[in-house]
Design a protein around this motif. Structure first.
Motif, PDB file in Angstrom:
ATOM      1  N   GLN A 157       0.824  -1.206   0.000  1.00  0.00           N
ATOM      2  CA  GLN A 157       0.000   0.000   0.000  1.00  0.00           C
ATOM      3  C   GLN A 157       0.861   1.259   0.000  1.00  0.00           C
ATOM      4  OE1 GLN A 157      -2.311  -1.097   3.476  1.00  0.00           O
ATOM      5  NE2 GLN A 157      -4.151  -1.393   2.235  1.00  0.00           N
ATOM      6  N   GLN A 158       1.986   1.238   0.715  1.00  0.00           N
ATOM      7  CA  GLN A 158       2.894   2.384   0.689  1.00  0.00           C
ATOM      8  C   GLN A 158       3.452   2.591  -0.719  1.00  0.00           C
ATOM      9  OE1 GLN A 158       5.844   2.526   3.865  1.00  0.00           O
ATOM     10  NE2 GLN A 158       4.492   1.372   5.208  1.00  0.00           N
ATOM     11  N   GLN A 159       3.718   1.494  -1.403  1.00  0.00           N
ATOM     12  CA  GLN A 159       4.201   1.606  -2.775  1.00  0.00           C
ATOM     13  C   GLN A 159       3.133   2.239  -3.664  1.00  0.00           C
ATOM     14  OE1 GLN A 159       5.004  -2.026  -5.245  1.00  0.00           O
ATOM     15  NE2 GLN A 159       7.110  -1.303  -5.014  1.00  0.00           N
ATOM     16  N   LEU A 160       1.870   1.883  -3.426  1.00  0.00           N
ATOM     17  CA  LEU A 160       0.775   2.490  -4.181  1.00  0.00           C
ATOM     18  C   LEU A 160       0.724   3.995  -3.930  1.00  0.00           C
ATOM     19  CD1 LEU A 160      -2.732   0.978  -4.673  1.00  0.00           C
ATOM     20  CD2 LEU A 160      -2.517   3.378  -4.062  1.00  0.00           C
ATOM     21  N   VAL A 161       0.964   4.404  -2.672  1.00  0.00           N
ATOM     22  CA  VAL A 161       0.980   5.831  -2.345  1.00  0.00           C
ATOM     23  C   VAL A 161       2.098   6.529  -3.105  1.00  0.00           C
ATOM     24  CG1 VAL A 161       1.302   7.532  -0.496  1.00  0.00           C
ATOM     25  CG2 VAL A 161      -0.104   5.499  -0.092  1.00  0.00           C
ATOM     26  N   GLU A 162       3.265   5.896  -3.185  1.00  0.00           N
ATOM     27  CA  GLU A 162       4.373   6.479  -3.943  1.00  0.00           C
ATOM     28  C   GLU A 162       4.000   6.644  -5.419  1.00  0.00           C
ATOM     29  OE1 GLU A 162       7.106   7.848  -3.161  1.00  0.00           O
ATOM     30  OE2 GLU A 162       8.226   6.807  -1.607  1.00  0.00           O
ATOM     31  N   ILE A 163       3.307   5.646  -5.975  1.00  0.00           N
ATOM     32  CA  ILE A 163       2.889   5.739  -7.375  1.00  0.00           C
ATOM     33  C   ILE A 163       1.876   6.866  -7.545  1.00  0.00           C
ATOM     34  CG2 ILE A 163       1.713   4.533  -9.252  1.00  0.00           C
ATOM     35  CD1 ILE A 163       2.912   1.926  -8.158  1.00  0.00           C
ATOM     36  N   ALA A 164       0.940   6.975  -6.599  1.00  0.00           N
ATOM     37  CA  ALA A 164      -0.043   8.062  -6.661  1.00  0.00           C
ATOM     38  C   ALA A 164       0.643   9.417  -6.584  1.00  0.00           C
ATOM     39  CB  ALA A 164      -1.056   7.907  -5.528  1.00  0.00           C
ATOM     40  N   LYS A 165       1.674   9.511  -5.749  1.00  0.00           N
ATOM     41  CA  LYS A 165       2.424  10.769  -5.641  1.00  0.00           C
ATOM     42  C   LYS A 165       3.088  11.109  -6.970  1.00  0.00           C
ATOM     43  CE  LYS A 165       6.119  10.881  -2.992  1.00  0.00           C
ATOM     44  NZ  LYS A 165       6.986  10.935  -1.785  1.00  0.00           N
ATOM     45  N   ALA A 166       3.627  10.089  -7.638  1.00  0.00           N
ATOM     46  CA  ALA A 166       4.241  10.322  -8.947  1.00  0.00           C
ATOM     47  C   ALA A 166       3.199  10.818  -9.950  1.00  0.00           C
ATOM     48  CB  ALA A 166       4.897   9.036  -9.447  1.00  0.00           C
ATOM     49  N   LEU A 167       2.014  10.218  -9.933  1.00  0.00           N
ATOM     50  CA  LEU A 167       0.957  10.645 -10.848  1.00  0.00           C
ATOM     51  C   LEU A 167       0.508  12.074 -10.569  1.00  0.00           C
ATOM     52  CD1 LEU A 167      -1.329   7.482 -11.145  1.00  0.00           C
ATOM     53  CD2 LEU A 167       0.464   8.268 -12.694  1.00  0.00           C
ATOM     54  N   SER A 168       0.622  12.500  -9.297  1.00  0.00           N
ATOM     55  CA  SER A 168       0.213  13.862  -8.951  1.00  0.00           C
ATOM     56  C   SER A 168       1.084  14.906  -9.634  1.00  0.00           C
ATOM     57  CB  SER A 168       0.251  14.058  -7.428  1.00  0.00           C
ATOM     58  OG  SER A 168       1.584  14.197  -6.954  1.00  0.00           O
ATOM     59  N   PHE A 169       2.264  14.501 -10.091  1.00  0.00           N
ATOM     60  CA  PHE A 169       3.145  15.394 -10.854  1.00  0.00           C
ATOM     61  C   PHE A 169       2.906  15.254 -12.356  1.00  0.00           C
ATOM     62  CE2 PHE A 169       5.502  15.013  -6.864  1.00  0.00           C
ATOM     63  CZ  PHE A 169       5.939  16.304  -6.651  1.00  0.00           C
ATOM     64  N   ASP A 170       1.813  14.579 -12.723  1.00  0.00           N
ATOM     65  CA  ASP A 170       1.495  14.330 -14.129  1.00  0.00           C
ATOM     66  C   ASP A 170       2.644  13.580 -14.797  1.00  0.00           C
ATOM     67  OD1 ASP A 170      -0.027  14.340 -16.418  1.00  0.00           O
ATOM     68  OD2 ASP A 170       0.710  16.283 -17.114  1.00  0.00           O
ATOM     69  N   ALA A 171       3.035  12.469 -14.171  1.00  0.00           N
ATOM     70  CA  ALA A 171       4.185  11.704 -14.645  1.00  0.00           C
ATOM     71  C   ALA A 171       3.937  11.133 -16.035  1.00  0.00           C
ATOM     72  CB  ALA A 171       4.496  10.575 -13.667  1.00  0.00           C
TER      73      ALA A 171
END
Length: 525
Positions: A157-171
């Motif tokens: 789940q923490q890894q999912l949060v990291e991925i979501a954070k990356a998407l928040s930068f419009d990765a």
């Protein structure tokens, strides 16, 4: 996962051309050129020191190349800071997550970029935007509340949060560094599903891993680096793990695992647990014999690490008995375990096994300094004994460094693991507990560690080895104990099949009698 980026044209979204990076006295990369396509997973593999991390840090803006070009969506770019790379759509998720455990999911994702209203953080907007990101990553069983504390989440789940954070930068490009290292097999499948969603949204995923099973499961393209140079780029469907290994190390490995012990190699019981239990473990009954490697298998959360920690006295048994060579002993802390000639190579070598800013010499001597009589012996015979001991055990495990005065933080992952092993050899341990001994190290260093563990067993050491990689458990173990929900669900003989192990690991009873079918090109990294 056999389809990637369906409906997305395979086009270069990111390229590096003739990238070179030098550090003091070392050429980390020289003339490396790679193109990464949108909508596909591109794996980058190589031994420790091959240049993988340096290349990823250049792409992520942490390093500036000495020469060469970075081209993003057809435009030449230059990054002086990771924030600049993130702003242009390149995000990286490191093996050690960059999250604040006592902040919420939403606070972590938008840290320093929180939506505001009238000069104050707009909590409603923060939660709404977080939910929108998590919805993009929605996969079965991974629903996460934006208000949940990160400390309450599983590793997956923490890894999912990291991925979501990356998407928040419009990765547009997502770099994943050893993303499966801390995941169970079920969680790896969840990660595959997440990556498939990202590919369908047109992202390019750069996948850095030592685990060949995952590389061949998920990658469409594989680039191999060696000694700072690009050896080649191949299509995963057109090659094999053996061929990639040969590209990595410059030769074929003669074997993945050393031969198992013969019956005459296995001696008396060195350690036994009778009805052991604590807050997490229950009814543990286990024997370790001299000359034997006992593999501990089980899903994440089954109690594998807790078992090793209990034996070593970190989280000691509250019930039952622990016997060393037939004598009941009290092991309530690590010092008492060391006095009983036990060693523990922990899962997290950087946080728990080493003093990273101390030299190789001091790390090797850490354990014997807990033995008052050994320290007294060294002092009595003069300080020259300590350097001689360091040299002896470091050479025994083939630690490769600039000298025993070099700080451990500058060694490769494989050599750091060898220093941890040398530390316990210096203490002449009779029982060694290994928790994920080859996690995060390259294929040749892994084979070297396997050989060293088997050599220790041949010298009469009793070995308990925990691994989340079933091929490693099967390849190394003379006997396999399988854990489930804090207890040992059953034991299996050497060369048991993956199916037999999983039957016990998932709480089923009975044994599958089908023969082991481990392929020649099973997971080796």
């Amino acid at each position: 996962m056999d389809k990637q980026g369906e409906g997305v044209a395979s086009r270069p979204i990111l390229e590096v051309r003739d990238i070179t990076k030098r550090f003091t006295g070392v050429v980390a990369l020289e003339g490396v050129s790679v193109a990464f396509a949108a909508g596909e997973v591109h794996a980058v593999v190589g031994e420790n020191g091959a240049g993988k991390s340096t290349l990823m840090k250049i792409l992520a803006g942490a390093y500036t190349p000495d020469q060469g070009e970075i081209i993003l969506q057809g435009e030449h770019v230059a990054f002086r800071h990771p924030r600049e790379a993130q702003a242009r759509g390149i995000s990286i998720i490191y093996q050690e997550f960059n999250l604040l455990p006592e902040r919420t999911v939403a606070q972590n994702i938008f840290l320093g970029r929180e939506p505001s209203r009238y000069g104050l953080i707009d909590d409603r907007a923060l939660e709404r935007q977080t939910r929108e990101l998590l919805t993009r990553l929605d996969v079965a069983g991974q629903t996460i509340s934006p208000q949940a504390l990160v400390s309450s989440l599983s590793i997956a789940q923490q890894q999912l949060v990291e991925i979501a954070k990356a998407l928040s930068f419009d990765a547009k490009v997502l770099i994943m560094d050893e993303p499966t290292a801390a995941l169970s097999s079920n969680e790896v499948q969840v990660l595959y599903d997440l990556i498939q969603k990202l590919l369908e949204q047109g992202l390019a995923v750069i996948f850095v891993s030592h685990r060949f099973k995952e590389v061949f499961d998920i990658a469409k393209t594989i680039t191999v680096l060696k000694d700072g140079h690009k050896v080649g780029t191949v299509k995963a469907a057109e090659t094999t793990p053996s061929a990639v290994i040969k590209m990595m190390v410059g030769r074929e490995l003669d074997h993945y695992y050393p031969p198992l012990a013969s019956p005459e190699d296995i001696g008396d019981v060195a350690l036994s647990v009778r009805n052991g239990g604590n807050a997490f473990l229950r009814n543990i009954n286990l024997e370790l014999r001299r000359g034997e490697i006992v593999g501990i298998a089980g899903l994440q959360g089954s109690g594998r690490t807790e078992l090793a920690r209990a034996i070593f006295g970190v989280d000691p048994f509250k019930t039952g008995t622990l016997e060393i060579k037939g004598k009941v002993v009290q092991v309530k802390n690590a010092s008492q375990a060391i006095e009983q000639r036990m060693g523990f190579v922990t899962e997290d070598r950087k946080a728990e096994g080493l003093l990273l800013r101390q030299p190789v010499r001091d790390n090797v001597l850490l354990t014997i300094r807990t033995f008052q009589h050994m320290l007294a012996r060294i002092l009595t015979n003069g300080t020259r004994k300590a350097p001689r001991l360091v040299q002896e055990v470091a050479q025994q495990v083939d630690v490769r460094s600039a000298g025993y005065g070099q700080e451990v933080q500058y060694l490769s992952g494989g050599n750091q693991q060898k220093v941890v092993l040398a530390k316990w050899l210096a203490a002449t341990a009779d029982v060694l507990l290994f928790d994920e001994p080859t996690r995060g190290i390259d294929v040749e260093a892994k084979a070297s560690i396997h050989d060293m563990i088997r050599d220790l067993a041949r010298q009469g050491v009793a070995v308990l080895m925990i691994s989340s990689e079933l091929p490693e458990i099967i390849g190394m173990s003379d006997r396999i104990a399988v854990m489930w929900e804090g207890t040992i669900a059953g034991e299996l003989p050497a060369r048991a099949s993956e199916t037999e192990i999983m039957v016990l690991a998932t709480g089923h009873t009975g044994r599958d009698t089908s023969p082991s079918s481990m392929p020649a090109d099973a997971t080796v990294g």
